[in-house]
Design a protein around this motif. Structure first.
Motif, mmCIF file in Angstrom:
data_model
loop_
_atom_site.group_PDB
_atom_site.id
_atom_site.type_symbol
_atom_site.label_atom_id
_atom_site.label_comp_id
_atom_site.label_asym_id
_atom_site.label_seq_id
_atom_site.Cartn_x
_atom_site.Cartn_y
_atom_site.Cartn_z
ATOM 1 N N ARG A 250 1.905 1.747 -3.435
ATOM 2 C CA ARG A 250 0.750 2.252 -4.173
ATOM 3 C C ARG A 250 0.645 3.764 -4.028
ATOM 4 N NH1 ARG A 250 -5.055 0.096 -2.251
ATOM 5 N NH2 ARG A 250 -4.593 1.457 -0.477
ATOM 6 N N LYS B 159 -5.688 4.943 4.832
ATOM 7 C CA LYS B 159 -5.100 3.782 5.497
ATOM 8 C C LYS B 159 -6.062 3.239 6.555
ATOM 9 C CE LYS B 159 -0.256 5.255 5.014
ATOM 10 N NZ LYS B 159 1.005 5.552 5.741
ATOM 11 N N PHE C 96 0.827 -1.200 0.000
ATOM 12 C CA PHE C 96 0.000 0.000 0.000
ATOM 13 C C PHE C 96 0.870 1.262 0.000
ATOM 14 C CE2 PHE C 96 -3.621 -2.469 2.278
ATOM 15 C CZ PHE C 96 -3.961 -3.040 1.063
#
Length: 376
Positions: free
Chosen positions: A106, A192, A103
């Motif tokens: 990303r 998140k 992530f």
């Protein structure tokens, strides 16, 4: 004048009652001779006779006593199941740490801080062969024009408006976003999910990371969802897994004149004594996605909320769960719309299944998915 209230010593109202009774008996005989009426009546009696509650009531006391013992065992099973879900939460926390490096990368690709390598950006689509053939033909015809166009093609940094596009694509979110929210959401760089630490009450936090902007000074806005994995003492058999029971937002440090969650209105006010009229200004709440960070609190004192508040709270819980379970793990697919198509297909499949089977069947929810949201 003749008295008609008696006939041969029998009161007239008694004669009328006897006549009505005779007519009722004749009508009953006619109805009972109808096969369709008899079948419908028998089916109704059968249904009444075979309801679970009526059946249990017919059992001997000794059998009822044993059934009560089974219910006690069922409650103990529910508590074991609650512990199972607590361990599932621990497992989610463990795997969240494994997902996070992906992530983080990303986010770097989205913001443009890092450019993916050729190997990282390679992707084979389902229609790759057809696209390749069409591309070869086109290249032979307009290769010069294509090269020129490629040279002039803009190359913006990262993936512009990545998260804002997801908000627009997902109906559940787009309904919350007002026109004046859009410029702010274009500064959203990442979302998140953080799980509670070991030994702490079950919860998760949504973190919305923003780049510097003209609207507020916060770099991160947070929303904490508190969960419970414990059977209800009043109704332990309703337990189906963890549920969100409350949530907390955060204070947004708005820059002067930029708070979109309030609006200023002008109102004329008449002085009671002098009769003069003056215009006053006051701030009132305004519809905005950013009210998401000032949630309604669940009632913790046992008092029930009104219907509108219950709906608002349940919707908030649903959105928080959707961020956690769907949007954050599969962000790129909601950006492209592929995940939305999958969700629609799943929904259509569920509706078809309901049409085919009238039985009310609720399959076991996924371990990570809370049961129906409700306040405590």
């Amino acid at each position: 004048m003749a008295d008609n209230s008696f006939s041969d010593g029998v009161p007239s109202d008694a004669l009328e009652a006897a006549k009505n009774a005779s007519n009722t008996e004749k009508l009953t005989d006619q109805v009972m001779q109808n096969p369709q009426v008899l079948a419908a009546l028998q089916e109704r009696l059968d249904n009444v006779a075979h309801t679970p509650s009526s059946y249990i009531e017919t059992l001997p006391k000794a059998v009822k006593r044993r059934i009560n013992a089974l219910k006690q065992l069922q409650v103990r099973c529910a508590h074991i199941e609650a512990k199972f879900y607590e361990e599932v939460h621990d497992l989610e926390r463990k795997y969240a740490a494994l997902y996070q490096p992906l992530f983080d990368k990303r986010r770097e690709f989205i913001t443009g801080d890092v450019e993916p390598t050729d190997a990282e950006s390679e992707w084979h689509s389902e229609n790759e062969e057809e696209d390749k053939l069409a591309g070869d033909v086109k290249n032979k015809v307009v290769i010069a024009e294509k090269e020129a166009a490629t040279a002039e093609e803009p190359n913006p940094k990262g993936i512009p408006e990545f998260w804002f596009t997801i908000f627009r694509n997902v109906d559940m979110l787009s309904e919350l976003v007002q026109e004046y929210d859009e410029p702010i959401l274009k500064h959203l760089q990442d979302i998140k999910v953080k799980f509670s630490d070991p030994g702490q009450p079950m919860s998760f936090v949504l973190e919305f990371h923003f780049e510097p902007n003209d609207y507020f000074t916060n770099s991160v806005l947070t929303k904490t969802y508190k969960m419970k994995s414990e059977p209800d003492k009043a109704d332990p058999f309703s337990f189906e897994g963890p549920e969100i029971v409350d949530c907390d937002g955060c204070a947004i440090d708005w820059k002067k004149g930029k708070n979109v969650t309030v609006k200023t209105i002008k109102k004329k006010q008449k002085h009671k004594g002098r009769g003069t009229v003056r215009t006053i200004t006051k701030q009132v709440p305004n519809d905005s996605f950013f009210n998401f960070f000032s949630p309604l609190k669940a009632s913790g004192d046992g008092e029930s909320l009104d219907e509108d508040s219950e709906f608002t709270l349940a919707s908030d819980f649903e959105i928080g769960h959707f961020f956690r379970e769907r949007i954050v793990p599969r962000a790129v697919l909601y950006f492209t719309g592929e995940a939305i198509e999958d969700d629609d297909n799943e929904l259509e499949g569920d509706e078809e299944g309901e049409d085919e089977d009238d039985a009310d069947i609720n399959p076991k929810k996924e371990p990570s998915q809370p049961s129906e949201c409700k306040q405590q």
